[in-house]
Structure formats: C-alpha cells, structure tokens
Design a protein around this motif. Sequence first.
Motif, PDB file in Angstrom:
ATOM      1  N   LEU A 131       7.781  11.843   5.740  1.00  0.00           N
ATOM      2  CA  LEU A 131       7.244  10.552   5.323  1.00  0.00           C
ATOM      3  C   LEU A 131       5.721  10.587   5.257  1.00  0.00           C
ATOM      4  O   LEU A 131       5.082   9.546   5.212  1.00  0.00           O
ATOM      5  CB  LEU A 131       7.690   9.460   6.301  1.00  0.00           C
ATOM      6  CG  LEU A 131       9.193   9.219   6.412  1.00  0.00           C
ATOM      7  CD1 LEU A 131       9.489   8.222   7.528  1.00  0.00           C
ATOM      8  CD2 LEU A 131       9.759   8.711   5.087  1.00  0.00           C
ATOM      9  N   GLY A 132       5.139  11.773   5.275  1.00  0.00           N
ATOM     10  CA  GLY A 132       3.696  11.907   5.279  1.00  0.00           C
ATOM     11  C   GLY A 132       3.040  11.409   4.007  1.00  0.00           C
ATOM     12  O   GLY A 132       3.674  11.292   2.952  1.00  0.00           O
ATOM     13  N   MET A 133       1.734  11.063   4.098  1.00  0.00           N
ATOM     14  CA  MET A 133       0.940  10.639   2.954  1.00  0.00           C
ATOM     15  C   MET A 133       1.516   9.413   2.266  1.00  0.00           C
ATOM     16  O   MET A 133       1.636   9.349   1.043  1.00  0.00           O
ATOM     17  CB  MET A 133       0.776  11.799   1.963  1.00  0.00           C
ATOM     18  CG  MET A 133       0.075  13.015   2.549  1.00  0.00           C
ATOM     19  SD  MET A 133      -0.045  14.421   1.422  1.00  0.00           S
ATOM     20  CE  MET A 133      -1.215  13.786   0.233  1.00  0.00           C
ATOM     21  N   ASN A 134       1.903   8.434   3.078  1.00  0.00           N
ATOM     22  CA  ASN A 134       2.324   7.128   2.594  1.00  0.00           C
ATOM     23  C   ASN A 134       1.443   6.076   3.266  1.00  0.00           C
ATOM     24  O   ASN A 134       0.349   6.396   3.726  1.00  0.00           O
ATOM     25  CB  ASN A 134       3.816   6.911   2.867  1.00  0.00           C
ATOM     26  CG  ASN A 134       4.692   7.648   1.855  1.00  0.00           C
ATOM     27  OD1 ASN A 134       4.823   7.238   0.710  1.00  0.00           O
ATOM     28  ND2 ASN A 134       5.286   8.763   2.276  1.00  0.00           N
ATOM     29  N   VAL A 135       1.909   4.830   3.359  1.00  0.00           N
ATOM     30  CA  VAL A 135       1.058   3.791   3.947  1.00  0.00           C
ATOM     31  C   VAL A 135       1.743   2.951   5.030  1.00  0.00           C
ATOM     32  O   VAL A 135       1.342   1.808   5.251  1.00  0.00           O
ATOM     33  CB  VAL A 135       0.516   2.847   2.834  1.00  0.00           C
ATOM     34  CG1 VAL A 135      -0.457   3.592   1.955  1.00  0.00           C
ATOM     35  CG2 VAL A 135       1.651   2.256   1.993  1.00  0.00           C
TER      36      VAL A 135
END
Length: 255
Positions: A131-135
């Motif tokens: 789920l990396g590089m999301n908000v």
Amino acid sequence: MAKGKKRSSEPKGRKITLKMAKLALNLTVDGKRWLVLSNMEISTFPKCILKLCDVDELDLSRNLLKKIPDSIDKFVNLRWLDLHSNQLDQVPEAIGRLQNLYSLNLCNNCLSTVGLPNEIVLLRKLRCLNLGMNVPETIPSSIAALKELRHLGLFSNHLTQVPECLCNLPHLETVNLKCNPMPLEDDKGIEPIQRVECLYLVRESCLCASCLQKVKDDRQRMDSRLRRGPAHRKSIFAGLNTPNSVVQEDQATWR
C-alpha cells in the motif's frame, strides 16, 4: 472541430483488443498463466480481458487506470494482482471475492483510508500487500484479520503512528514504514519485524515537475561524485547498457 463539440481534457488512453490481450499472455516458471498489460497507457479497464478471466496472474501496473470494476471478481483463479502506479482512489469491494489471491500490489496510487474497502480482509490467503506511496492517514484495524500476511508495504504514506493492528499479524516478516510523518522512536514498536525498502522504476514522463527536478538534481550530484572519485569507479557499471536487463529476464523467478 465540429460546432457544439467540446474537446475532452481527459486522455483517451490506449484501447486494448482481445487479440492484443491474447498476445500478452505468458507462462510463469511454474506453468501458470500470466497476463501482462503493464505500461500500455490504458485509462479504462479493458472489458475484453474478462474472456481471459481464467488467468492466474494479472499485471495492469504503470497505466492510467482510475477505476477497477466489480467484474474483477470474475478472475477467480488470480493468485497475483499488480495495480501499482495507476491513478486509483478506491478499490472495489469485489476485491474480497478473489479468494486465491496471495499477492496484491496497490503501490503508487491515490488511495486514502476510505479508498480501502473492509472486504480486503476476506483475502484469507494474502501474503503480500503493498500500500506504499498512497495517501492514507490510518490503516483499517481490520487488516489484523489477514493472518497469513508476511510482507506489508506502508512506505511514503501519511501515517503519523505505527498501526497497532500490526501486532496481531502472527506471520508478518517484513513491513516498510519509511517516509511517513511519524516520530522516529515509533519504529521501535515494530521490532523484531524487518523493515525493508522498495524500488519502483517509472518513466520520467510519469513524474510530476518537482519529482522530475529532484531526480535530475540527484543524478547531477552522483555524476559529480563519480568525476571527483578514482578513475576505476567509472567502470563499475561498464557493460550495463540496460540496467535492468537481467532482472527483466529473470523477473518470473524472483517475483
């Protein structure tokens, strides 16, 4: 332009036909069917691939997708789904019906906390979740139900503290929490879980202006260091005309 018609500001994207999709079918090293539609400027989920819903692995990464339809649940055999580097702001509830899925990559999208459906916890066989590089500012506590989870990517998000639910994942081996706005001492809460770093390669055209400038600045600094260093340091990567050529050839094995 004809009178009365408005020019759309949205990119149409590339249209994928069934023939193109069939040509994109591959076999993994263990004989599984792998449909690769990565980096093809697809902006709309291609309905034609529903006729290939018996594939075991599906790669739609590095495209322009903003939505994944509920019909994704037709891919009942999927064990590996890669959607990284798109423009998704939500994941459909139907994702929970992919009961054979063991790897789900949602890295580098626009997902907030509300964009992650509770149904994701129905993926009882899931071992890898990125789920990396999301908000998201928080991670749903229900993720603790993913008892088979081994590897979790939460890097470069908006997390302000280590999610407590990580303590309830009995088989978790690695978690990446780097580049979140949380106090450094909070990292102690995830020991002895190993923290890892991930690397994703994207085209320069996919980067925003500020990110592109940062890449150029870093490249200039690296070139400057090499020029100042011993002459033999320049030959370290001699012959590596395509840095990832070996990786690309062997990706089915290490993936």
